[in-house]
Design a protein around this motif. Structure first.
Motif, PDB file in Angstrom:
ATOM      1  N   LYS A  10      31.577  18.438  39.569  1.00 21.66           N
ATOM      2  CA  LYS A  10      30.889  18.371  40.855  1.00 21.66           C
ATOM      3  C   LYS A  10      30.808  19.769  41.450  1.00 21.66           C
ATOM      4  O   LYS A  10      31.249  20.739  40.849  1.00 21.66           O
ATOM      5  CB  LYS A  10      31.626  17.418  41.791  1.00 21.66           C
ATOM      6  CG  LYS A  10      31.648  15.985  41.261  1.00 21.66           C
ATOM      7  CD  LYS A  10      32.283  15.047  42.267  1.00 21.66           C
ATOM      8  CE  LYS A  10      32.008  13.622  41.862  1.00 21.66           C
ATOM      9  NZ  LYS A  10      31.456  12.827  42.928  1.00 21.66           N
ATOM     10  N   GLU A  11      30.262  19.864  42.643  1.00 21.46           N
ATOM     11  CA  GLU A  11      30.080  21.146  43.313  1.00 21.46           C
ATOM     12  C   GLU A  11      31.403  21.893  43.487  1.00 21.46           C
ATOM     13  O   GLU A  11      31.449  23.099  43.392  1.00 21.46           O
ATOM     14  CB  GLU A  11      29.436  20.892  44.690  1.00 21.46           C
ATOM     15  CG  GLU A  11      28.264  21.781  45.065  1.00 21.46           C
ATOM     16  CD  GLU A  11      27.422  22.372  43.958  1.00 21.46           C
ATOM     17  OE1 GLU A  11      27.440  23.602  43.815  1.00 21.46           O
ATOM     18  OE2 GLU A  11      26.733  21.641  43.235  1.00 21.46           O
ATOM     19  N   ASN A  12      32.502  21.137  43.713  1.00 25.93           N
ATOM     20  CA  ASN A  12      33.803  21.763  43.964  1.00 25.93           C
ATOM     21  C   ASN A  12      34.752  21.690  42.779  1.00 25.93           C
ATOM     22  O   ASN A  12      35.941  21.961  42.934  1.00 25.93           O
ATOM     23  CB  ASN A  12      34.460  21.121  45.195  1.00 25.93           C
ATOM     24  CG  ASN A  12      33.662  21.382  46.453  1.00 25.93           C
ATOM     25  OD1 ASN A  12      33.175  22.487  46.677  1.00 25.93           O
ATOM     26  ND2 ASN A  12      33.486  20.356  47.269  1.00 25.93           N
ATOM     27  N   SER A  31      27.782  16.651  34.275  1.00 22.40           N
ATOM     28  CA  SER A  31      27.703  17.587  35.392  1.00 22.40           C
ATOM     29  C   SER A  31      26.769  17.059  36.468  1.00 22.40           C
ATOM     30  O   SER A  31      25.711  16.513  36.170  1.00 22.40           O
ATOM     31  CB  SER A  31      27.197  18.949  34.911  1.00 22.40           C
ATOM     32  OG  SER A  31      27.094  19.832  36.006  1.00 22.40           O
ATOM     33  N   GLU A  32      27.200  17.232  37.720  1.00 25.80           N
ATOM     34  CA  GLU A  32      26.326  16.964  38.859  1.00 25.80           C
ATOM     35  C   GLU A  32      25.767  18.272  39.413  1.00 25.80           C
ATOM     36  O   GLU A  32      25.036  18.264  40.388  1.00 25.80           O
ATOM     37  CB  GLU A  32      27.091  16.203  39.949  1.00 25.80           C
ATOM     38  CG  GLU A  32      27.425  14.791  39.543  1.00 25.80           C
ATOM     39  CD  GLU A  32      28.057  13.991  40.666  1.00 25.80           C
ATOM     40  OE1 GLU A  32      28.403  14.567  41.718  1.00 25.80           O
ATOM     41  OE2 GLU A  32      28.214  12.774  40.483  1.00 25.80           O
ATOM     42  N   GLN A  33      26.155  19.384  38.798  1.00 31.16           N
ATOM     43  CA  GLN A  33      25.595  20.675  39.190  1.00 31.16           C
ATOM     44  C   GLN A  33      24.276  20.857  38.453  1.00 31.16           C
ATOM     45  O   GLN A  33      24.106  20.376  37.346  1.00 31.16           O
ATOM     46  CB  GLN A  33      26.552  21.812  38.825  1.00 31.16           C
ATOM     47  CG  GLN A  33      27.863  21.754  39.562  1.00 31.16           C
ATOM     48  CD  GLN A  33      28.734  22.968  39.259  1.00 31.16           C
ATOM     49  OE1 GLN A  33      28.439  23.756  38.379  1.00 31.16           O
ATOM     50  NE2 GLN A  33      29.798  23.101  40.010  1.00 31.16           N
ATOM     51  N   ASN A  34      23.376  21.560  39.052  1.00 33.71           N
ATOM     52  CA  ASN A  34      22.067  21.760  38.439  1.00 33.71           C
ATOM     53  C   ASN A  34      22.068  23.043  37.602  1.00 33.71           C
ATOM     54  O   ASN A  34      21.224  23.908  37.780  1.00 33.71           O
ATOM     55  CB  ASN A  34      20.986  21.814  39.532  1.00 33.71           C
ATOM     56  CG  ASN A  34      19.598  21.669  38.937  1.00 33.71           C
ATOM     57  OD1 ASN A  34      19.440  21.217  37.802  1.00 33.71           O
ATOM     58  ND2 ASN A  34      18.600  22.067  39.692  1.00 33.71           N
ATOM     59  N   ARG A  35      23.073  23.148  36.711  1.00 34.69           N
ATOM     60  CA  ARG A  35      23.178  24.309  35.832  1.00 34.69           C
ATOM     61  C   ARG A  35      23.976  23.912  34.598  1.00 34.69           C
ATOM     62  O   ARG A  35      24.654  22.901  34.591  1.00 34.69           O
ATOM     63  CB  ARG A  35      23.842  25.473  36.540  1.00 34.69           C
ATOM     64  CG  ARG A  35      25.269  25.183  37.005  1.00 34.69           C
ATOM     65  CD  ARG A  35      26.028  26.444  37.372  1.00 34.69           C
ATOM     66  NE  ARG A  35      25.667  26.974  38.658  1.00 34.69           N
ATOM     67  CZ  ARG A  35      26.397  26.836  39.770  1.00 34.69           C
ATOM     68  NH1 ARG A  35      27.538  26.194  39.720  1.00 34.69           N
ATOM     69  NH2 ARG A  35      26.016  27.365  40.897  1.00 34.69           N
ATOM     70  N   PHE A  37      26.865  23.785  31.778  1.00 34.18           N
ATOM     71  CA  PHE A  37      28.320  23.790  31.879  1.00 34.18           C
ATOM     72  C   PHE A  37      28.909  23.804  30.472  1.00 34.18           C
ATOM     73  O   PHE A  37      28.210  23.605  29.497  1.00 34.18           O
ATOM     74  CB  PHE A  37      28.819  22.607  32.713  1.00 34.18           C
ATOM     75  CG  PHE A  37      28.616  21.246  32.099  1.00 34.18           C
ATOM     76  CD1 PHE A  37      29.694  20.457  31.739  1.00 34.18           C
ATOM     77  CD2 PHE A  37      27.336  20.721  31.908  1.00 34.18           C
ATOM     78  CE1 PHE A  37      29.525  19.188  31.185  1.00 34.18           C
ATOM     79  CE2 PHE A  37      27.149  19.458  31.358  1.00 34.18           C
ATOM     80  CZ  PHE A  37      28.253  18.695  30.995  1.00 34.18           C
ATOM     81  N   ALA A  61      22.580  20.724  31.924  1.00 29.09           N
ATOM     82  CA  ALA A  61      23.047  19.953  33.080  1.00 29.09           C
ATOM     83  C   ALA A  61      22.765  18.464  32.939  1.00 29.09           C
ATOM     84  O   ALA A  61      23.540  17.638  33.403  1.00 29.09           O
ATOM     85  CB  ALA A  61      22.415  20.498  34.356  1.00 29.09           C
ATOM     86  N   GLN A  82      32.207  28.791  34.512  1.00 26.92           N
ATOM     87  CA  GLN A  82      32.773  28.919  35.864  1.00 26.92           C
ATOM     88  C   GLN A  82      34.279  28.658  35.727  1.00 26.92           C
ATOM     89  O   GLN A  82      34.759  27.582  36.073  1.00 26.92           O
ATOM     90  CB  GLN A  82      32.143  27.893  36.820  1.00 26.92           C
ATOM     91  CG  GLN A  82      30.632  28.001  36.920  1.00 26.92           C
ATOM     92  CD  GLN A  82      30.064  26.870  37.756  1.00 26.92           C
ATOM     93  OE1 GLN A  82      29.887  26.995  38.949  1.00 26.92           O
ATOM     94  NE2 GLN A  82      29.800  25.736  37.116  1.00 26.92           N
TER      95      GLN A  82
END
Length: 92
Positions: A10-12, A31-35, A37, A61, A82
């Motif tokens: 997630k974002e966090n 992933s819920e991020q738009n990038r 992973f 993503a 990340q």
């Protein structure tokens, strides 16, 4: 028989951050991020603690990466892209 559980990026960070599964179970990473992973075993950046637990490349993503855990232990992981996003998978 084996089960499949899901860990979301997630974002966090990863959710759940810690999960316990049985040997032979699988984890689906989404992933819920738009990038892209890249979930992988510690240590960053070599992934040498559980080298099989590494897709070897970024995951889009919208895709899912699934890994079956055949080794008992406490496996810390991170997102290679990340690395401040971390988690632990306990395999009993």
């Amino acid at each position: 028989h084996s089960q499949t559980k899901t860990i979301l990026l997630k974002e966090n960070g990863f959710e759940p951050q810690t999960i316990t599964i049985n040997k032979g179970d699988s984890i689906e990473f989404k992933s819920e991020q738009n990038r892209q992973f890249w979930p992988a075993s510690d240590l960053h950046p070599t992934h040498g603690i559980y080298p099989e637990f590494d897709p070897q490349e970024p995951i889009n993503a919208s895709d899912i990466w699934k890994f079956r855990f055949d080794k008992k232990g406490s496996w810390r992981f991170h997102d290679h892209l990340q690395p401040f996003f971390r988690g632990t998978i306990n395999v009993e």
